[in-house]
Design a protein around this motif. Structure first.
Motif, PDB file in Angstrom:
ATOM      1  N   GLY A 288       0.839  -1.160  -0.225  1.00 49.65           N
ATOM      2  CA  GLY A 288      -0.028  -0.415  -0.017  1.00 49.65           C
ATOM      3  C   GLY A 288       1.215   1.205   0.160  1.00 49.65           C
TER       4      GLY A 288
ATOM      5  N   ALA B  73      -1.889   3.037   2.693  1.00 46.32           N
ATOM      6  CA  ALA B  73      -2.889   3.374   2.709  1.00 46.32           C
ATOM      7  C   ALA B  73      -3.871   1.736   2.643  1.00 46.32           C
ATOM      8  N   GLY B  74      -5.412   1.399   2.972  1.00 45.17           N
ATOM      9  CA  GLY B  74      -5.903   0.354   2.476  1.00 45.17           C
ATOM     10  C   GLY B  74      -7.815   0.305   2.646  1.00 45.17           C
ATOM     11  N   LYS B  75      -8.014  -0.475   2.481  1.00 48.89           N
ATOM     12  CA  LYS B  75      -9.829  -0.871   2.447  1.00 48.89           C
ATOM     13  C   LYS B  75      -9.537  -1.373   3.185  1.00 48.89           C
ATOM     14  N   THR B  76     -11.285  -1.393   4.280  1.00 51.31           N
ATOM     15  CA  THR B  76     -10.938  -1.990   5.525  1.00 51.31           C
ATOM     16  C   THR B  76     -11.382  -3.479   4.967  1.00 51.31           C
TER      17      THR B  76
ATOM     18  N   ASP C 216      -8.777  -5.218   4.398  1.00 50.13           N
ATOM     19  CA  ASP C 216      -7.439  -5.671   3.143  1.00 50.13           C
ATOM     20  C   ASP C 216      -6.180  -7.033   5.080  1.00 50.13           C
TER      21      ASP C 216
ATOM     22  N   SER D  50      -9.323  -4.252  12.092  1.00 51.26           N
ATOM     23  CA  SER D  50     -11.229  -4.304  11.750  1.00 51.26           C
ATOM     24  C   SER D  50     -11.597  -5.365  12.441  1.00 51.26           C
TER      25      SER D  50
ATOM     26  N   GLY E 257      -9.864   7.018   8.062  1.00 49.91           N
ATOM     27  CA  GLY E 257     -10.443   6.746   7.902  1.00 49.91           C
ATOM     28  C   GLY E 257      -9.521   5.112   7.413  1.00 49.91           C
ATOM     29  N   PRO E 258      -9.986   4.231   6.161  1.00 48.14           N
ATOM     30  CA  PRO E 258      -8.934   2.586   7.219  1.00 48.14           C
ATOM     31  C   PRO E 258      -7.730   2.636   6.632  1.00 48.14           C
ATOM     32  N   HIS E 259      -6.343   2.237   7.405  1.00 44.19           N
ATOM     33  CA  HIS E 259      -5.215   2.311   7.380  1.00 44.19           C
ATOM     34  C   HIS E 259      -5.052   1.054   7.963  1.00 44.19           C
TER      35      HIS E 259
END
Length: 279
Positions: free
Chosen positions: A155, A181-184, A186, A226, A253-255
């Motif tokens: 990321g 940085a990433g998405k929930t 990951d 998460s 935010g997601p990270h």
């Protein structure tokens, strides 16, 4: 930068060396890998029956003679590394961390009510902090730390070690990790072998928080998770998926916020990634 240097007398280091061998009349072999700079992480290796001291305090050795230490974010003093063999012969090395410049941001005009902390939040954060400190205080004899680290995820890096913000002239705590940085959801991987020593689903600031013990006081911390796929006490291997990226706690935010400690000392994860194991 100094690579594979062989010397006949002590050498004063103030910047960076990757590996170093010192050979005197009565042989004391010493190898060091890492950066001598603020936030730096240093691996060492010598004969397992030698005594190693940093600033007069004993450093533990693995059965293979590996040892480890580091430097804090704002360390500006000279340190002394002494290695003594059973015959009483000594190797002495002065280590002065190179000073770094950090990303400092100043934000003015923040409302006073925002600047005033909530007493309930403060109490909860103190409780969380005590749990984290207890987990990082643990000493285990695992030598996983000596085998090198890999990034816990792929990321874009959006936050770096040492950066700091001032609100209305008041300094906030520096950032001590690498933000990816990433998405929930990951996947997050163990950067080295270790044992899970803490997982809390919802800490006040850091949300889902995991700590992995890599031995000899070296720990990884993952913040804002998460989910966790392991539990306290589980043994994990380098590259194993152990958790999932999230936006829990005080995250915008997601990270993933990944941190590395030597006991309570906060080290720069990027410097840890760049430190080569000593074979």
């Amino acid at each position: 930068m100094f690579k594979n240097v062989k010397m006949l007398s002590p050498y004063i280091a103030s910047a960076y060396f990757l590996s170093m061998n010192t050979i005197a009349a009565n042989e004391i072999n010493v190898e060091l890998s890492g950066e001598i700079k603020q936030g730096g992480y240093v691996l060492g290796k010598t004969a397992a029956n030698n005594v190693v001291k940093l600033d007069g305090k004993d450093l533990a050795l693995t059965s293979q003679g590996n040892f480890v230490f580091g430097f804090s974010r704002d360390d500006k003093v000279s340190h002394t590394l002494i290695i003594k063999n059973p015959d009483g012969k000594e190797f002495t090395q002065a280590l002065t961390p190179e000073t770094r410049e950090y990303n400092i941001q100043r934000v003015e005009g923040i409302a006073k009510k925002i600047m005033q902390p909530n007493p309930v939040a403060i109490a909860r954060a103190k409780k969380d902090s005590s749990q984290v400190k207890a987990a990082r205080a643990n000493f285990s004899e695992s030598n996983a730390f000596a085998n090198g680290f890999v990034a816990p995820m792929k990321g874009i890096i959006t936050g770096v070690y040492g950066s700091q913000r001032f609100y209305n002239g008041v300094p906030k705590s520096p950032h001590y990790g690498l933000d990816y940085a990433g998405k929930t959801g990951d996947p997050v991987k163990a950067p080295a072998d270790g044992t899970i020593v803490l997982y809390e689903q919802d800490m006040f600031y850091s949300g889902g928080t995991m700590i992995i013990d890599h031995g000899f006081g070296i720990t990884s911390s993952f913040l804002h998770l998460s989910d966790s796929y392991v539990k306290v006490g589980d043994k994990v291997t380098q590259g194993e998926i152990v958790a999932a990226v999230g936006a829990s706690g005080r995250a915008t935010g997601p990270h993933l916020d990944w941190r590395i400690n030597w006991f309570q000392m906060r080290l720069d994860p990027m410097l840890v990634l760049n430190t080569k194991p000593i074979k």
